[in-house]
Design an enzyme around this catalytic site. Structure first.
Site, PDB file in Angstrom:
ATOM      1  CE1 TYR A 208      -3.755  -2.326   0.102  1.00 24.00           C
ATOM      2  CE2 TYR A 208      -2.769  -3.242   2.091  1.00 24.00           C
ATOM      3  CZ  TYR A 208      -3.700  -3.316   1.074  1.00 24.00           C
ATOM      4  OH  TYR A 208      -4.577  -4.373   1.008  1.00 24.00           O
TER       5      TYR A 208
ATOM      6  CG  HIS B 292      -9.761  -1.357  -4.895  1.00 23.92           C
ATOM      7  ND1 HIS B 292     -10.252  -1.687  -3.647  1.00 23.92           N
ATOM      8  CD2 HIS B 292     -10.771  -1.566  -5.766  1.00 23.92           C
ATOM      9  CE1 HIS B 292     -11.498  -2.097  -3.771  1.00 23.92           C
ATOM     10  NE2 HIS B 292     -11.849  -2.031  -5.052  1.00 23.92           N
TER      11      HIS B 292
HETATM   12  C1  DQA Z   1      -7.781  -2.295  -0.964  1.00 27.02           C
HETATM   13  C2  DQA Z   1      -7.737  -3.734  -1.483  1.00 27.02           C
HETATM   14  C3  DQA Z   1      -8.549  -4.657  -0.576  1.00 27.02           C
HETATM   15  O1  DQA Z   1      -8.490  -5.989  -1.078  1.00 27.02           O
HETATM   16  C4  DQA Z   1      -7.995  -4.638   0.826  1.00 27.02           C
HETATM   17  O2  DQA Z   1      -8.789  -5.445   1.677  1.00 27.02           O
HETATM   18  C5  DQA Z   1      -7.831  -3.258   1.372  1.00 27.02           C
HETATM   19  C6  DQA Z   1      -7.357  -2.206   0.494  1.00 27.02           C
HETATM   20  C7  DQA Z   1      -6.866  -1.352  -1.767  1.00 27.02           C
HETATM   21  O3  DQA Z   1      -7.025  -0.143  -1.652  1.00 27.02           O
HETATM   22  O4  DQA Z   1      -5.979  -1.827  -2.494  1.00 27.02           O
HETATM   23  O5  DQA Z   1      -8.000  -3.034   2.562  1.00 27.02           O
HETATM   24  O6  DQA Z   1      -9.113  -1.805  -1.084  1.00 27.02           O
END
Ligand code: DQA
Length: 151
Positions: free
Chosen positions: A26, A103
């Site tokens: 992330y 995402h």
């Molecule tokens: C997310 C992707 C999801 O699978 C994960 O559970 C998240 C973050 C993303 O921003 O990449 O918490 O939404």
């Protein structure tokens, strides 16, 4: 006159940990940095945004329901609830507002349980995989979509 552009920005569970949470997936940008840069871009686009993060599904649903009375669109990173929550999807659908799903990571390059989203089918579109830029791209797309529907 540009269309009114009041956007509710929703961040789902665990996104409050951005910056330290799995940085290889992330990145190191914090949620407040994302919100600050989104607010700047929103201003340039003539939009007002209200951001809300919660780790609680019901709190997210309450905010989404309230948006019906004031917002023109919803930008949402439903996080883990993307893959599990029919109730969140139903709340979004009930507002009848245009929704853009974002995402940080590319959910389709990850575990198979992340490949399905309950939200995508009721969204105008999805931006996935561009890190914090996914939010900016999503906001720009939502602005364009609001403009297009007013033409
Ligand atoms: C997310 C992707 C999801 O699978 C994960 O559970 C998240 C973050 C993303 O921003 O990449 O918490 O939404």
């Amino acid at each position: 006159m540009p269309e009114p552009c009041r956007i509710l920005v929703i961040h789902g569970p665990n996104l409050n940990l951005l910056g330290t949470r799995e940085p290889d997936v992330y990145g190191r940008t914090t949620l407040s940095e994302i919100d600050a840069s989104l607010a700047e871009r929103a201003k340039e686009l003539g939009c007002e945004i209200e951001s809300f993060q919660s780790n609680h599904e019901g709190a997210l649903i309450d905010r989404i329901q309230e948006a019906h009375s004031w917002a023109d669109g919803i930008l949402i990173n439903p996080a883990g609830l993307t893959h599990t929550s029919v109730s969140l999807r139903d709340a979004l659908a009930a507002t009848a507002l245009p929704v853009v799903e974002v995402h940080l990571s590319n959910i389709f390059r990850r575990e198979t349980f992340r490949h399905h989203s309950h939200v995508s089918a009721i969204a105008v579109g999805v931006v996935s995989g561009f890190g914090p830029a996914s939010y900016r791209l999503g906001l720009e797309a939502l602005r364009r979509s609001l403009d297009a529907t007013s033409e």
